[in-house]
Design a protein around this motif. Structure first.
Motif, PDB file in Angstrom:
ATOM      1  N   HIS A 320       0.832  -1.210   0.000  1.00  0.00           N
ATOM      2  CA  HIS A 320       0.000   0.000   0.000  1.00  0.00           C
ATOM      3  C   HIS A 320       0.865   1.258   0.000  1.00  0.00           C
ATOM      4  O   HIS A 320       0.574   2.228  -0.702  1.00  0.00           O
ATOM      5  N   ALA A 321       1.926   1.248   0.810  1.00  0.00           N
ATOM      6  CA  ALA A 321       2.820   2.414   0.883  1.00  0.00           C
ATOM      7  C   ALA A 321       3.495   2.661  -0.462  1.00  0.00           C
ATOM      8  O   ALA A 321       3.693   3.808  -0.879  1.00  0.00           O
ATOM      9  N   GLU A 322       3.835   1.571  -1.169  1.00  0.00           N
ATOM     10  CA  GLU A 322       4.419   1.709  -2.501  1.00  0.00           C
ATOM     11  C   GLU A 322       3.406   2.308  -3.474  1.00  0.00           C
ATOM     12  O   GLU A 322       3.727   3.204  -4.262  1.00  0.00           O
ATOM     13  N   GLU A 323       2.174   1.837  -3.396  1.00  0.00           N
ATOM     14  CA  GLU A 323       1.138   2.258  -4.332  1.00  0.00           C
ATOM     15  C   GLU A 323       0.769   3.737  -4.195  1.00  0.00           C
ATOM     16  O   GLU A 323       0.376   4.378  -5.171  1.00  0.00           O
ATOM     17  N   VAL A 324       0.899   4.277  -2.975  1.00  0.00           N
ATOM     18  CA  VAL A 324       0.557   5.693  -2.778  1.00  0.00           C
ATOM     19  C   VAL A 324       1.796   6.589  -2.809  1.00  0.00           C
ATOM     20  O   VAL A 324       1.734   7.771  -2.466  1.00  0.00           O
ATOM     21  N   GLY A 325       2.925   6.030  -3.224  1.00  0.00           N
ATOM     22  CA  GLY A 325       4.130   6.828  -3.423  1.00  0.00           C
ATOM     23  C   GLY A 325       4.904   7.190  -2.184  1.00  0.00           C
ATOM     24  O   GLY A 325       5.713   8.123  -2.198  1.00  0.00           O
ATOM     25  N   LEU A 326       4.703   6.445  -1.099  1.00  0.00           N
ATOM     26  CA  LEU A 326       5.413   6.746   0.135  1.00  0.00           C
ATOM     27  C   LEU A 326       6.564   5.785   0.411  1.00  0.00           C
ATOM     28  O   LEU A 326       7.270   5.935   1.401  1.00  0.00           O
ATOM     29  N   LEU A 327       6.744   4.810  -0.457  1.00  0.00           N
ATOM     30  CA  LEU A 327       7.799   3.822  -0.255  1.00  0.00           C
ATOM     31  C   LEU A 327       8.226   3.267  -1.605  1.00  0.00           C
ATOM     32  O   LEU A 327       7.384   2.938  -2.435  1.00  0.00           O
ATOM     33  N   ASP A 328       9.523   3.206  -1.821  1.00  0.00           N
ATOM     34  CA  ASP A 328      10.037   2.561  -3.026  1.00  0.00           C
ATOM     35  C   ASP A 328       9.865   1.049  -2.889  1.00  0.00           C
ATOM     36  O   ASP A 328       9.677   0.526  -1.786  1.00  0.00           O
ATOM     37  N   LYS A 329       9.951   0.356  -3.987  1.00  0.00           N
ATOM     38  CA  LYS A 329       9.827  -1.099  -3.961  1.00  0.00           C
ATOM     39  C   LYS A 329      10.828  -1.680  -2.975  1.00  0.00           C
ATOM     40  O   LYS A 329      12.020  -1.340  -2.998  1.00  0.00           O
ATOM     41  N   VAL A 330      10.341  -2.531  -2.075  1.00  0.00           N
ATOM     42  CA  VAL A 330      11.213  -3.042  -1.015  1.00  0.00           C
ATOM     43  C   VAL A 330      11.101  -4.558  -0.929  1.00  0.00           C
ATOM     44  O   VAL A 330      10.033  -5.137  -1.124  1.00  0.00           O
ATOM     45  N   ASP A 331      12.226  -5.195  -0.643  1.00  0.00           N
ATOM     46  CA  ASP A 331      12.257  -6.634  -0.425  1.00  0.00           C
ATOM     47  C   ASP A 331      12.297  -6.883   1.080  1.00  0.00           C
ATOM     48  O   ASP A 331      13.273  -6.547   1.751  1.00  0.00           O
ATOM     49  N   LEU A 332      11.232  -7.447   1.620  1.00  0.00           N
ATOM     50  CA  LEU A 332      11.122  -7.677   3.064  1.00  0.00           C
ATOM     51  C   LEU A 332      11.543  -9.089   3.467  1.00  0.00           C
ATOM     52  O   LEU A 332      11.378  -9.466   4.631  1.00  0.00           O
ATOM     53  N   LYS A 333      12.085  -9.836   2.524  1.00  0.00           N
ATOM     54  CA  LYS A 333      12.525 -11.194   2.852  1.00  0.00           C
ATOM     55  C   LYS A 333      13.572 -11.147   3.963  1.00  0.00           C
ATOM     56  O   LYS A 333      14.576 -10.445   3.859  1.00  0.00           O
ATOM     57  N   GLY A 334      13.336 -11.883   5.030  1.00  0.00           N
ATOM     58  CA  GLY A 334      14.277 -11.927   6.142  1.00  0.00           C
ATOM     59  C   GLY A 334      13.970 -10.971   7.269  1.00  0.00           C
ATOM     60  O   GLY A 334      14.689 -10.951   8.269  1.00  0.00           O
ATOM     61  N   ILE A 335      12.902 -10.180   7.164  1.00  0.00           N
ATOM     62  CA  ILE A 335      12.611  -9.195   8.210  1.00  0.00           C
ATOM     63  C   ILE A 335      12.126  -9.870   9.493  1.00  0.00           C
ATOM     64  O   ILE A 335      12.239  -9.312  10.578  1.00  0.00           O
ATOM     65  N   TYR A 336      11.617 -11.095   9.367  1.00  0.00           N
ATOM     66  CA  TYR A 336      11.142 -11.829  10.552  1.00  0.00           C
ATOM     67  C   TYR A 336      12.174 -12.844  11.022  1.00  0.00           C
ATOM     68  O   TYR A 336      12.872 -13.459  10.219  1.00  0.00           O
ATOM     69  N   ASP A 337      12.235 -13.018  12.343  1.00  0.00           N
ATOM     70  CA  ASP A 337      12.911 -14.163  12.942  1.00  0.00           C
ATOM     71  C   ASP A 337      11.988 -14.660  14.055  1.00  0.00           C
ATOM     72  O   ASP A 337      12.043 -14.180  15.194  1.00  0.00           O
ATOM     73  N   LEU A 338      11.136 -15.602  13.704  1.00  0.00           N
ATOM     74  CA  LEU A 338      10.139 -16.116  14.645  1.00  0.00           C
ATOM     75  C   LEU A 338      10.575 -17.436  15.283  1.00  0.00           C
ATOM     76  O   LEU A 338       9.794 -18.049  16.021  1.00  0.00           O
ATOM     77  N   GLY A 339      11.808 -17.842  15.011  1.00  0.00           N
ATOM     78  CA  GLY A 339      12.312 -19.094  15.577  1.00  0.00           C
ATOM     79  C   GLY A 339      12.238 -19.150  17.097  1.00  0.00           C
ATOM     80  O   GLY A 339      11.668 -20.102  17.662  1.00  0.00           O
ATOM     81  N   PRO A 340      12.793 -18.159  17.819  1.00  0.00           N
ATOM     82  CA  PRO A 340      12.732 -18.194  19.282  1.00  0.00           C
ATOM     83  C   PRO A 340      11.302 -18.209  19.825  1.00  0.00           C
ATOM     84  O   PRO A 340      10.998 -18.941  20.764  1.00  0.00           O
ATOM     85  N   LEU A 341      10.425 -17.406  19.217  1.00  0.00           N
ATOM     86  CA  LEU A 341       9.030 -17.377  19.657  1.00  0.00           C
ATOM     87  C   LEU A 341       8.378 -18.740  19.445  1.00  0.00           C
ATOM     88  O   LEU A 341       7.689 -19.261  20.341  1.00  0.00           O
ATOM     89  N   GLN A 346       5.925 -23.864  21.071  1.00  0.00           N
ATOM     90  CA  GLN A 346       5.929 -25.319  20.994  1.00  0.00           C
ATOM     91  C   GLN A 346       6.075 -25.934  22.384  1.00  0.00           C
ATOM     92  O   GLN A 346       5.404 -26.921  22.712  1.00  0.00           O
ATOM     93  N   ALA A 347       6.943 -25.340  23.197  1.00  0.00           N
ATOM     94  CA  ALA A 347       7.149 -25.851  24.559  1.00  0.00           C
ATOM     95  C   ALA A 347       5.880 -25.750  25.397  1.00  0.00           C
ATOM     96  O   ALA A 347       5.653 -26.557  26.307  1.00  0.00           O
ATOM     97  N   ASP A 348       5.040 -24.764  25.066  1.00  0.00           N
ATOM     98  CA  ASP A 348       3.781 -24.581  25.796  1.00  0.00           C
ATOM     99  C   ASP A 348       2.612 -25.304  25.136  1.00  0.00           C
ATOM    100  O   ASP A 348       1.455 -25.143  25.546  1.00  0.00           O
ATOM    101  N   GLY A 349       2.915 -26.073  24.085  1.00  0.00           N
ATOM    102  CA  GLY A 349       1.866 -26.804  23.396  1.00  0.00           C
ATOM    103  C   GLY A 349       0.963 -25.939  22.558  1.00  0.00           C
ATOM    104  O   GLY A 349      -0.193 -26.290  22.280  1.00  0.00           O
ATOM    105  N   LEU A 350       1.464 -24.776  22.103  1.00  0.00           N
ATOM    106  CA  LEU A 350       0.673 -23.840  21.321  1.00  0.00           C
ATOM    107  C   LEU A 350       1.106 -23.868  19.859  1.00  0.00           C
ATOM    108  O   LEU A 350       2.253 -24.209  19.559  1.00  0.00           O
TER     109      LEU A 350
END
Length: 359
Positions: A320-341, A346-350
């Motif tokens: 959306h930010a790209e479409e309205v001219g507030l952000l250039d095309k961005v690659d967000l690959k790798g922005i998350y690290d959900l491994g620890p969470l 998993q330890a809590d059975g969730l």
């Protein structure tokens, strides 16, 4: 073959690792890290940022109830710093003034772009929902907004992008300088609430508790409840990020921070009434003014607290930010690290949470 050589090798390796860890904690690092014999470096302190805002309730409750301190244990001191805007929090993270912070999606995206993907990781969700477009009486459709003045918290922030994208989808334009079919005037939330009450603006796309203030105190009308625009009525309002440097150096401390974060979310969902009081008490301690009970209750009702980062909504928000001219095309690959969470869940059975672009 005897196990003695292998044991000797293991002991020697451990000694090298311990020596290396101690060497890495010289001078500047001594203020933050310490080691004990045979263990990896542990952070002596962790500097956590958050906002004195109800959308940051897991942070408010976690600090007020001592849940972070309990999870971190006696070896790591929790230090906190509060912010009123995402860019300031990102600058603090980039400079090393803080190690982690609760923040909205668009500032996190901007920090990722600014650092070329080197500065931060999103490690957990925190809050979903609680934003929308409040307008004065007589405005009943997008067409009625033509020629009107609307406010958002800041140019390019999460709510600003949401408003501009919604206007575009409804055939209306708004430029960065306040021109176009609809005039968008970025101003902080307190100013927008006051301006709406005085009739200086026709509406505002704001997060809680400002949304409830405008509805209850100024008799505004909710033209757009943002959650209705998203799949399953869920979108990220606030999540938890950490500096990549801190995550790499002190993964154990980050995991403990996440334990405190999870405990805060569970506390809110299991003890809602008391959690509201704790969050409000923390807001009062930080700002000198608590929220009115009716505003507090309405805001809490409009928010969902979850450790799911609702990643798909982050990718869509960037689009959306790209479409309205507030952000250039961005690659967000790798922005998350959900491994620890996910290890903790998993330890809590969730069930695990996802970083996928599509839900």
């Amino acid at each position: 073959m005897s196990s003695l050589p292998l044991r000797a090798l293991a002991l020697a390796t451990a000694a090298v690792v311990a020596t290396t860890a101690l060497s890495a904690c010289g001078s500047d690092d001594d203020a933050k890290a310490g080691t004990t014999a045979g263990t990896a470096a542990e952070a002596k302190t962790i500097n956590l940022g958050y906002f004195p805002n109800i959308t940051h309730a897991p942070a408010l409750v976690g600090v007020n109830k001592g849940l972070f301190a309990t999870a971190l244990g006696g070896g790591t001191e929790l230090k906190t710093q509060t912010f009123n805007a995402g860019p300031a929090a990102i600058e603090a993270l980039l400079s090393g003034a803080i190690d982690a912070t609760y923040i909205g999606p668009n500032p996190a995206i901007n920090g990722w772009v600014k650092s070329k993907g080197a500065a931060l990781k999103i490690i957990a969700g925190s809050t979903s929902g609680g934003a929308g477009l409040v307008v004065r009486d007589g405005i009943n459709s997008p067409a009625d907004l033509k020629g009107k003045k609307l406010a958002t918290p800041q140019l390019g922030n999460t709510q600003d992008v949401a408003l501009r994208a919604w206007l575009k989808q409804n055939g209306l334009n708004a430029d960065k300088n306040g021109g176009g079919d609809v005039s968008i005037l970025p101003q902080d939330n307190a100013t927008a609430v006051q301006a709406f009450a005085q009739g200086a603006i026709d509406g505002a796309w704001v997060p809680e508790p400002n949304l409830s203030k405008m509805l209850l105190e100024s008799k505004g009308k909710l033209l757009v409840d943002e959650k209705t625009l998203w799949p399953n009525e869920q979108f990220v309002t606030t999540h938890l990020i950490v500096s990549q440097k801190f995550l790499k150096e002190y993964p154990g401390t980050v995991k403990k921070l996440l334990q405190g974060h999870n405990a805060a979310i569970k506390y809110i969902n299991d003890n809602n009434a008391d959690a509201q009081k704790a969050a409000n008490a923390q807001i009062a301690a930080l700002t000198g003014k608590a929220l009115k009970d009716e505003i507090l209750a309405a805001a809490f009702k409009n928010l969902k607290f979850t450790n799911d980062p609702i990643a798909s909504s982050l990718y869509t928000s960037a689009q959306h930010a790209e479409e309205v001219g507030l952000l250039d095309k961005v690659d967000l690959k790798g922005i998350y690290d959900l491994g620890p969470l996910n290890e903790l869940l998993q330890a809590d059975g969730l069930p695990a949470v996802s970083d996928a672009a599509a839900s």
